[in-house]
Design a protein around this motif. Structure first.
Motif, PDB file in Angstrom:
ATOM      1  N   PRO A  75       2.523  65.955  59.577  1.00  0.00           N
ATOM      2  CA  PRO A  75       2.711  66.739  60.806  1.00  0.00           C
ATOM      3  C   PRO A  75       2.110  68.132  60.632  1.00  0.00           C
ATOM      4  O   PRO A  75       2.181  68.717  59.564  1.00  0.00           O
ATOM      5  N   ASP A  76       1.506  68.635  61.694  1.00  0.00           N
ATOM      6  CA  ASP A  76       0.879  69.952  61.642  1.00  0.00           C
ATOM      7  C   ASP A  76       1.302  70.730  62.882  1.00  0.00           C
ATOM      8  O   ASP A  76       0.760  70.546  63.965  1.00  0.00           O
ATOM      9  N   GLU A  77       2.304  71.610  62.719  1.00  0.00           N
ATOM     10  CA  GLU A  77       2.845  72.363  63.848  1.00  0.00           C
ATOM     11  C   GLU A  77       1.784  73.261  64.496  1.00  0.00           C
ATOM     12  O   GLU A  77       1.749  73.418  65.714  1.00  0.00           O
ATOM     13  N   ASP A  78       0.896  73.860  63.685  1.00  0.00           N
ATOM     14  CA  ASP A  78      -0.142  74.717  64.249  1.00  0.00           C
ATOM     15  C   ASP A  78      -1.107  73.909  65.124  1.00  0.00           C
ATOM     16  O   ASP A  78      -1.527  74.363  66.189  1.00  0.00           O
ATOM     17  N   ARG A  79      -1.487  72.717  64.676  1.00  0.00           N
ATOM     18  CA  ARG A  79      -2.368  71.850  65.475  1.00  0.00           C
ATOM     19  C   ARG A  79      -1.663  71.446  66.764  1.00  0.00           C
ATOM     20  O   ARG A  79      -2.255  71.476  67.845  1.00  0.00           O
ATOM     21  N   HIS A  80      -0.392  71.086  66.659  1.00  0.00           N
ATOM     22  CA  HIS A  80       0.379  70.729  67.858  1.00  0.00           C
ATOM     23  C   HIS A  80       0.441  71.915  68.822  1.00  0.00           C
ATOM     24  O   HIS A  80       0.278  71.749  70.028  1.00  0.00           O
ATOM     25  N   MET A  81       0.677  73.109  68.285  1.00  0.00           N
ATOM     26  CA  MET A  81       0.753  74.301  69.127  1.00  0.00           C
ATOM     27  C   MET A  81      -0.581  74.527  69.851  1.00  0.00           C
ATOM     28  O   MET A  81      -0.598  74.844  71.042  1.00  0.00           O
ATOM     29  N   LEU A  82      -1.699  74.323  69.170  1.00  0.00           N
ATOM     30  CA  LEU A  82      -3.013  74.489  69.782  1.00  0.00           C
ATOM     31  C   LEU A  82      -3.208  73.482  70.913  1.00  0.00           C
ATOM     32  O   LEU A  82      -3.613  73.850  72.020  1.00  0.00           O
ATOM     33  N   PHE A  83      -2.923  72.205  70.654  1.00  0.00           N
ATOM     34  CA  PHE A  83      -3.104  71.185  71.692  1.00  0.00           C
ATOM     35  C   PHE A  83      -2.172  71.405  72.872  1.00  0.00           C
ATOM     36  O   PHE A  83      -2.553  71.200  74.023  1.00  0.00           O
ATOM     37  N   VAL A  84      -0.938  71.830  72.607  1.00  0.00           N
ATOM     38  CA  VAL A  84       0.016  72.119  73.684  1.00  0.00           C
ATOM     39  C   VAL A  84      -0.504  73.265  74.545  1.00  0.00           C
ATOM     40  O   VAL A  84      -0.482  73.199  75.775  1.00  0.00           O
TER      41      VAL A  84
END
Length: 121
Positions: free
Chosen positions: A44-53
């Motif tokens: 899991p990559d919270e920073d990547r998720h934050m970018l896509f969100v």
């Protein structure tokens, strides 16, 4: 969705499942594997998720703010008698051929984008 109606869900980091942001991550996974010939790491990559969100929320917010810029054109040929109704706009019906009752219809109407979840401004 189970109720038969589709809604655009941009997603949040806390609610990522079945969202536009999750679709972006899935597309990245496919491209990653196609280019690198190995699966993308599954961590899991919270920073990547934050970018896509953030991207998904920006896209959906921009579409909602600019609905008037979106036009949809549909051409139909009707072979049988038809009653045409317009719920959100104007429809013009033109008889194309008297002998077989063909008509063309055109007009304008409203477009609604339904979203699910929270959109951050």
């Amino acid at each position: 969705m189970s109720n038969g109606q589709s809604k655009i869900k941009p997603g949040t980091v806390a609610d990522f499942t079945d969202s536009m942001a999750a679709a972006m991550e899935n597309a990245l996974r496919q491209e990653y594997e196609a280019i690198k010939d190995v699966p993308m790491p599954d961590t899991p990559d919270e920073d990547r998720h934050m970018l896509f969100v953030a991207i998904a929320q920006g896209v959906v917010g921009h579409l909602i703010d600019n609905l008037g810029a979106i036009t949809v054109s549909v051409t139909t040929t009707q072979d049988d008698p038809l009653a045409i109704q317009s719920k959100n706009g104007n429809v013009e019906v033109t008889q194309v051929d008297e002998d077989d009752n063909r008509v063309n219809s055109s007009g304008d109407g409203g477009l609604t984008i339904e979203t699910e979840g929270v959109l951050y401004q």
